[in-house]
Design an enzyme around this catalytic site. Structure first.
Site, PDB file in Angstrom:
ATOM      1  N   GLY A 125      19.067   6.053 -17.079  1.00  5.17           N
ATOM      2  CA  GLY A 125      18.601   5.359 -18.274  1.00  5.17           C
ATOM      3  C   GLY A 125      18.868   3.863 -18.185  1.00  5.17           C
ATOM      4  O   GLY A 125      18.055   3.042 -18.613  1.00  5.17           O
ATOM      5  N   THR A 126      20.004   3.509 -17.612  1.00  6.38           N
ATOM      6  CA  THR A 126      20.362   2.089 -17.498  1.00  6.38           C
ATOM      7  C   THR A 126      19.324   1.345 -16.657  1.00  6.38           C
ATOM      8  O   THR A 126      18.892   0.242 -17.016  1.00  6.38           O
ATOM      9  CB  THR A 126      21.764   1.952 -16.850  1.00  6.38           C
ATOM     10  OG1 THR A 126      22.705   2.668 -17.658  1.00  6.38           O
ATOM     11  CG2 THR A 126      22.188   0.505 -16.731  1.00  6.38           C
ATOM     12  N   ASN A 146      23.453   6.385 -29.909  1.00  6.93           N
ATOM     13  CA  ASN A 146      24.264   7.361 -29.188  1.00  6.93           C
ATOM     14  C   ASN A 146      25.560   7.699 -29.913  1.00  6.93           C
ATOM     15  O   ASN A 146      26.095   8.783 -29.760  1.00  6.93           O
ATOM     16  CB  ASN A 146      24.582   6.861 -27.770  1.00  6.93           C
ATOM     17  CG  ASN A 146      25.041   5.426 -27.738  1.00  6.93           C
ATOM     18  OD1 ASN A 146      24.351   4.524 -28.227  1.00  6.93           O
ATOM     19  ND2 ASN A 146      26.202   5.188 -27.185  1.00  6.93           N
ATOM     20  N   SER A 149      16.893   9.365 -19.903  1.00  8.12           N
ATOM     21  CA  SER A 149      17.928   9.690 -18.922  1.00  8.12           C
ATOM     22  C   SER A 149      18.014  11.206 -18.776  1.00  8.12           C
ATOM     23  O   SER A 149      18.178  11.911 -19.774  1.00  8.12           O
ATOM     24  CB  SER A 149      19.270   9.129 -19.395  1.00  8.12           C
ATOM     25  OG  SER A 149      20.290   9.600 -18.552  1.00  8.12           O
ATOM     26  N   GLY A 150      17.948  11.691 -17.524  1.00  8.44           N
ATOM     27  CA  GLY A 150      17.922  13.131 -17.288  1.00  8.44           C
ATOM     28  C   GLY A 150      19.146  13.870 -17.791  1.00  8.44           C
ATOM     29  O   GLY A 150      19.042  14.961 -18.356  1.00  8.44           O
ATOM     30  N   HIS A 151      20.338  13.247 -17.619  1.00 11.75           N
ATOM     31  CA  HIS A 151      21.557  14.019 -17.896  1.00 11.75           C
ATOM     32  C   HIS A 151      21.835  14.214 -19.377  1.00 11.75           C
ATOM     33  O   HIS A 151      22.794  14.891 -19.735  1.00 11.75           O
ATOM     34  CB  HIS A 151      22.768  13.418 -17.159  1.00 11.75           C
ATOM     35  CG  HIS A 151      23.285  12.117 -17.674  1.00 11.75           C
ATOM     36  ND1 HIS A 151      24.441  12.022 -18.392  1.00 11.75           N
ATOM     37  CD2 HIS A 151      22.819  10.848 -17.555  1.00 11.75           C
ATOM     38  CE1 HIS A 151      24.685  10.745 -18.681  1.00 11.75           C
ATOM     39  NE2 HIS A 151      23.705  10.016 -18.183  1.00 11.75           N
ATOM     40  N   CYS A 160      31.254   5.592 -23.152  1.00 12.05           N
ATOM     41  CA  CYS A 160      31.305   4.352 -22.384  1.00 12.05           C
ATOM     42  C   CYS A 160      32.371   3.406 -22.917  1.00 12.05           C
ATOM     43  O   CYS A 160      32.793   2.524 -22.214  1.00 12.05           O
ATOM     44  CB  CYS A 160      29.941   3.672 -22.402  1.00 12.05           C
ATOM     45  SG  CYS A 160      28.643   4.760 -21.856  1.00 12.05           S
ATOM     46  N   GLN A 163      18.731   8.929 -26.115  1.00 10.99           N
ATOM     47  CA  GLN A 163      19.326   9.983 -26.954  1.00 10.99           C
ATOM     48  C   GLN A 163      18.270  10.718 -27.787  1.00 10.99           C
ATOM     49  O   GLN A 163      18.586  11.710 -28.437  1.00 10.99           O
ATOM     50  CB  GLN A 163      20.383   9.386 -27.893  1.00 10.99           C
ATOM     51  CG  GLN A 163      21.599   8.831 -27.177  1.00 10.99           C
ATOM     52  CD  GLN A 163      22.468   9.911 -26.531  1.00 10.99           C
ATOM     53  OE1 GLN A 163      22.320  11.111 -26.790  1.00 10.99           O
ATOM     54  NE2 GLN A 163      23.377   9.495 -25.665  1.00 10.99           N
ATOM     55  N   THR A 217      12.797   5.980  -1.537  1.00  9.57           N
ATOM     56  CA  THR A 217      12.417   7.382  -1.375  1.00  9.57           C
ATOM     57  C   THR A 217      12.869   8.185  -2.588  1.00  9.57           C
ATOM     58  O   THR A 217      13.996   8.022  -3.070  1.00  9.57           O
ATOM     59  CB  THR A 217      13.041   7.958  -0.081  1.00  9.57           C
ATOM     60  OG1 THR A 217      12.584   7.150   1.001  1.00  9.57           O
ATOM     61  CG2 THR A 217      12.632   9.400   0.155  1.00  9.57           C
TER      62      THR A 217
HETATM   63  N1  PLP Z   1      21.078   4.354 -23.551  1.00 10.01           N
HETATM   64  C1  PLP Z   1      21.740   5.186 -24.371  1.00 10.01           C
HETATM   65  C2  PLP Z   1      21.397   5.197 -25.827  1.00 10.01           C
HETATM   66  C3  PLP Z   1      22.730   6.042 -23.868  1.00 10.01           C
HETATM   67  O1  PLP Z   1      23.381   6.872 -24.690  1.00 10.01           O
HETATM   68  C4  PLP Z   1      23.017   5.994 -22.480  1.00 10.01           C
HETATM   69  C5  PLP Z   1      24.106   6.837 -21.916  1.00 10.01           C
HETATM   70  O2  PLP Z   1      25.073   7.148 -22.585  1.00 10.01           O
HETATM   71  C6  PLP Z   1      22.281   5.118 -21.662  1.00 10.01           C
HETATM   72  C7  PLP Z   1      21.329   4.310 -22.235  1.00 10.01           C
HETATM   73  C8  PLP Z   1      22.532   5.024 -20.203  1.00 10.01           C
HETATM   74  O3  PLP Z   1      21.973   6.140 -19.526  1.00 10.01           O
HETATM   75  P1  PLP Z   1      22.458   6.474 -18.035  1.00 10.01           P
HETATM   76  O4  PLP Z   1      23.811   7.060 -18.139  1.00 10.01           O
HETATM   77  O5  PLP Z   1      21.454   7.454 -17.507  1.00 10.01           O
HETATM   78  O6  PLP Z   1      22.422   5.192 -17.280  1.00 10.01           O
END
Ligand code: PLP
Length: 393
Positions: free
Chosen positions: A71-72, A150, A198-200, A324, A178, A236
């Site tokens: 996601g970042t 989040n 973000s996949g996770h 975080c 989210q 890749t």
């Molecule tokens: N944006 C939000 C709102 C998130 O909650 C998060 C992860 O906690 C991210 C971005 C970052 O995603 P990633 O961990 O896949 O970089």
């Protein structure tokens, strides 16, 4: 000891079906999807299928999906692409409650001479749309507003905000990390130009993300290299994770309604019981526009970190602030932006649910948490000074 995982906004368990879909692409089907031979080509076909599954979840076209590493990366790619597309514009409009993936980038851009406006939120975490409209200027290159917070789960009216940006010819990005998989999203019905996933956060593995870019949007790649992702992101492909994320998107699209009903019931039960049983506790953020799986609760006069440690003794996982920011003793920037009083902000805990949670787990937390708070308050000089009678809104 059993783990009771109520920290699903930090990360989620990989779904069994997702893992099953991925495994062959680690073991046997390891070909490069770009190769000319049949062995690689079959992997390429599976990536096309994953792209279609991802697109279907958000009502997009497959050509609008770019697979990224997280996601970042998607957030960084969106904002930097918009700035590259409009080199004459120097203003970025965002909010005070964004994830560090946007917030820290904006701080960095500010040091490079860009003008950043961080819109405030009210005590419920809601954005003032009049202020938003006023902040859109001819110099604004991009708006970046998160869809769902989040920490609190509060939803921003990003569809409305995107329309207002579009009327003024300003690119609009939303960090939907989210939101995707938790609320229905149909990109065809919005004016949003770019969106991050973000996949996770939706039962796919860590280290895989999606950057949605609306067809026709002016675009400049973040990772310059090979021709992968239609020349829009070199490198890749992370094939097993892409295939896993495709499967996770398919599952989310199929099961979202039923899953939402389930997590909503568990979340509401936990929230109601905590508020009833524990004095001087309150929910942070509006309860009207919120993700169904998230609650952020403050326990006055106790430290969030201490609550986490004592819950951990019972195997209960949650977050104080966000994953975080835990580890830092500063109250979270989100709660500070909402003006949550210091004594409340320090004792805030986020519980976030997934389909893998059960009612028994909720009952266990309801049994264990009140004595934990009581024990910590018995050691708190503020609580013992008789401050427990102070008002809680
Ligand atoms: N944006 C939000 C709102 C998130 O909650 C998060 C992860 O906690 C991210 C971005 C970052 O995603 P990633 O961990 O896949 O970089």
């Amino acid at each position: 000891m059993k783990t009771i995982y109520l920290d699903n906004n930090a990360t989620t368990q990989v779904a069994e079906e997702v893992l099953d879909a991925m495994l062959p692409y680690f073991r046997d089907l390891y070909g490069n999807p770009s190769s000319m031979h049949t062995f690689g080509g079959q992997v390429g076909r599976k990536i096309r299928e994953a792209r279609e599954q991802a697109a279907a979840l958000i009502g997009a076209g497959p050509e609008e999906i770019i697979f990224t590493s997280c996601g970042t990366e998607s957030d960084n790619a969106a904002i930097r692409s918009a700035l590259a597309a409009h080199p004459d514009r120097r203003h970025v409009l965002t909010s005070r409650v964004e994830h560090p993936a946007v917030k820290s980038l904006c701080d960095h851009l500010s040091r490079q001479g860009y003008r950043i406006t961080e819109l405030p939120v009210d005590k419920d975490g809601i954005l003032d749309m009049t202020q938003y409209e006023r902040a859109l200027t001819p110099d604004t290159a991009v708006v970046s507003l998160m869809w769902a917070n989040n920490e609190t789960g509060v939803l921003f009216p990003v569809e409305k905000a995107a329309e207002l940006a579009k009327e003024r010819g300003i690119l609009f990005h939303t960090d939907a990390v989210q939101a995707v998989g938790k609320i229905p999203i149909n990109m065809k019905a919005t004016s949003i130009d770019m969106l991050s996933i973000s996949g996770h956060k939706l039962h796919a593995p860590k280290g895989i993300g999606i950057f949605y870019v609306r067809k026709g949007t002016r675009f400049s790649p973040f990772l310059i290299g090979g021709h992968q992702e239609n020349g829009r992101r070199g490198g890749t492909e992370n094939t097993p994770s892409i295939i896993g994320l495709g499967k996770a998107c398919e599952l989310a699209a199929r099961n979202m309604d039923a899953e939402n009903r389930m997590v909503l019931r568990l979340r509401d039960k936990l929230e109601a019981e905590i508020l009833t049983r524990i004095p001087n506790s309150r929910v942070n953020g509006t309860r009207l526009y919120r993700l169904p799986n998230t609650t952020n609760i403050s326990f006055e006069f106790v430290e969030g970190e201490a609550i986490l440690l004592l819950m951990d003794d019972y195997g209960i996982c949650a977050s104080s602030g966000s994953a975080c920011t835990s580890g830092s003793l500063q109250p979270s920037h989100v709660l500070r932006a909402m003006g949550v009083p210091f004594t409340m902000a320090h004792g805030s805990i986020r519980f976030s649910f997934s389909i893998y949670n059960t009612e028994d787990e909720v009952d266990f937390v309801i049994e264990k948490l009140p004595p934990i708070i009581e024990r910590l308050r018995s050691m708190s000089p503020y609580w013992n000074a008789g401050d427990q009678v102070c008002s809680v809104q």
